[in-house]
Design a protein around this motif. Structure first.
Motif, PDB file in Angstrom:
ATOM      1  N   VAL A  97      22.366 -34.078  41.890  1.00 14.76           N
ATOM      2  CA  VAL A  97      21.999 -35.354  42.515  1.00 14.76           C
ATOM      3  C   VAL A  97      22.262 -35.328  44.019  1.00 14.76           C
ATOM      4  N   THR A  98      21.444 -36.078  44.720  1.00 17.99           N
ATOM      5  CA  THR A  98      21.663 -36.237  46.156  1.00 17.99           C
ATOM      6  C   THR A  98      22.471 -37.520  46.383  1.00 17.99           C
ATOM      7  N   ASP A  99      23.035 -37.622  47.563  1.00 20.49           N
ATOM      8  CA  ASP A  99      23.781 -38.834  47.906  1.00 20.49           C
ATOM      9  C   ASP A  99      22.876 -40.062  47.795  1.00 20.49           C
ATOM     10  N   LYS A 103      23.396 -43.426  45.600  1.00 20.38           N
ATOM     11  CA  LYS A 103      23.378 -44.771  46.196  1.00 20.38           C
ATOM     12  C   LYS A 103      22.390 -45.678  45.486  1.00 20.38           C
ATOM     13  N   THR A 104      21.211 -45.140  45.206  1.00 23.41           N
ATOM     14  CA  THR A 104      20.191 -45.953  44.550  1.00 23.41           C
ATOM     15  C   THR A 104      20.687 -46.428  43.190  1.00 23.41           C
ATOM     16  N   ILE A 105      21.282 -45.517  42.436  1.00 25.40           N
ATOM     17  CA  ILE A 105      21.750 -45.892  41.104  1.00 25.40           C
ATOM     18  C   ILE A 105      22.848 -46.949  41.193  1.00 25.40           C
ATOM     19  N   ILE A 106      23.739 -46.786  42.143  1.00 23.80           N
ATOM     20  CA  ILE A 106      24.815 -47.777  42.275  1.00 23.80           C
ATOM     21  C   ILE A 106      24.224 -49.136  42.651  1.00 23.80           C
ATOM     22  N   GLN A 111      18.532 -48.364  35.317  1.00 19.43           N
ATOM     23  CA  GLN A 111      17.129 -48.530  34.955  1.00 19.43           C
ATOM     24  C   GLN A 111      16.194 -48.183  36.100  1.00 19.43           C
ATOM     25  N   ALA A 112      16.575 -48.642  37.297  1.00 23.31           N
ATOM     26  CA  ALA A 112      15.727 -48.414  38.461  1.00 23.31           C
ATOM     27  C   ALA A 112      15.550 -46.933  38.742  1.00 23.31           C
ATOM     28  N   MET A 119      24.084 -48.872  32.999  1.00 18.02           N
ATOM     29  CA  MET A 119      24.647 -48.720  34.334  1.00 18.02           C
ATOM     30  C   MET A 119      24.163 -49.911  35.155  1.00 18.02           C
ATOM     31  N   PRO A 120      25.073 -50.885  35.394  1.00 19.98           N
ATOM     32  CA  PRO A 120      24.632 -52.124  36.033  1.00 19.98           C
ATOM     33  C   PRO A 120      24.358 -51.959  37.518  1.00 19.98           C
ATOM     34  N   ALA A 121      23.441 -52.761  38.028  1.00 18.62           N
ATOM     35  CA  ALA A 121      23.191 -52.784  39.467  1.00 18.62           C
ATOM     36  C   ALA A 121      24.370 -53.459  40.168  1.00 18.62           C
TER      37      ALA A 121
END
Ligand code: HEC
Length: 147
Positions: A97-99, A103-106, A111-112, A119-121
């Motif tokens: 994974v890239t940084d 970040k996007t997942i966090i 889902q996104a 894994m909640p936003a």
């Protein structure tokens, strides 16, 4: 000794003379939460804690329940999750994974990013706090093999 004991007894009995003034009722707003808006501009300076400390605290309070305090994906809730959170100490995962993806997942949640919606936003918690988001990424990277 006796005197001491006696005066204690006197003081305590007179201090709680019963009857005339009942204590105020204790039912109340103990559980009322103060409204804390998302508007924390983050310009509070160093006194508010440095981003890495804030990130650590957030991870402990918000993420560890699933991801585990050591990032191994062994938090209390992890056993009931499917898929389970990744083991951040796994070098293969770290390399995959890239940084930016982290970040996007966090921010947007699993889902996104085509992952599990468990894994909640975290957008609302991290709104306007990019330095804490960066801190989380550093923290997650820190679980990986030391370079
Ligand atoms: C309710 C449990 C839960 C909480 C709370 C949670 N996560 Fe997750 N997280 C997951 C799960 C489950 C996955 C795996 C999703 C998948 O693989 O489909 C995941 C995946 C991730 C990933 C992507 C890992 C990968 O597989 O590439 C990152 C990064 C992440 N979480 C960071 C965080 C951070 C940071 C927090 C706290 C701010 C947090 N998570 C809170 C459950 C949780």
């Amino acid at each position: 000794m006796r005197w001491l004991f006696l005066s204690f007894a006197l003081i305590t009995t007179s201090a709680c003379g019963k009857g005339d003034k009942p204590p105020p009722p204790t039912t109340g707003s103990k559980n009322a939460k103060p409204e804390s808006g998302p508007s924390n501009p983050g310009t509070g300076g160093e006194a508010a804690g440095n981003p890495d400390e804030l990130a650590k605290a957030m991870f402990r309070e918000t993420c560890a329940i699933c991801h585990g305090v050591g990032g191994k994906g062994d938090g209390q809730m992890a056993a009931n999750l499917n898929p389970k959170p990744r083991d951040y100490t796994d070098p293969a995962w770290q390399a995959s994974v890239t940084d930016e993806q982290i970040k996007t997942i966090i921010m947007e949640g699993g889902q996104a990013a085509g992952k599990s919606a468990t894994m909640p936003a975290m957008k609302s918690q991290l709104q306007g706090k990019p330095e804490v988001l960066d801190g989380l990424v550093r923290l997650i990277r820190g679980f990986g093999p030391k370079k």
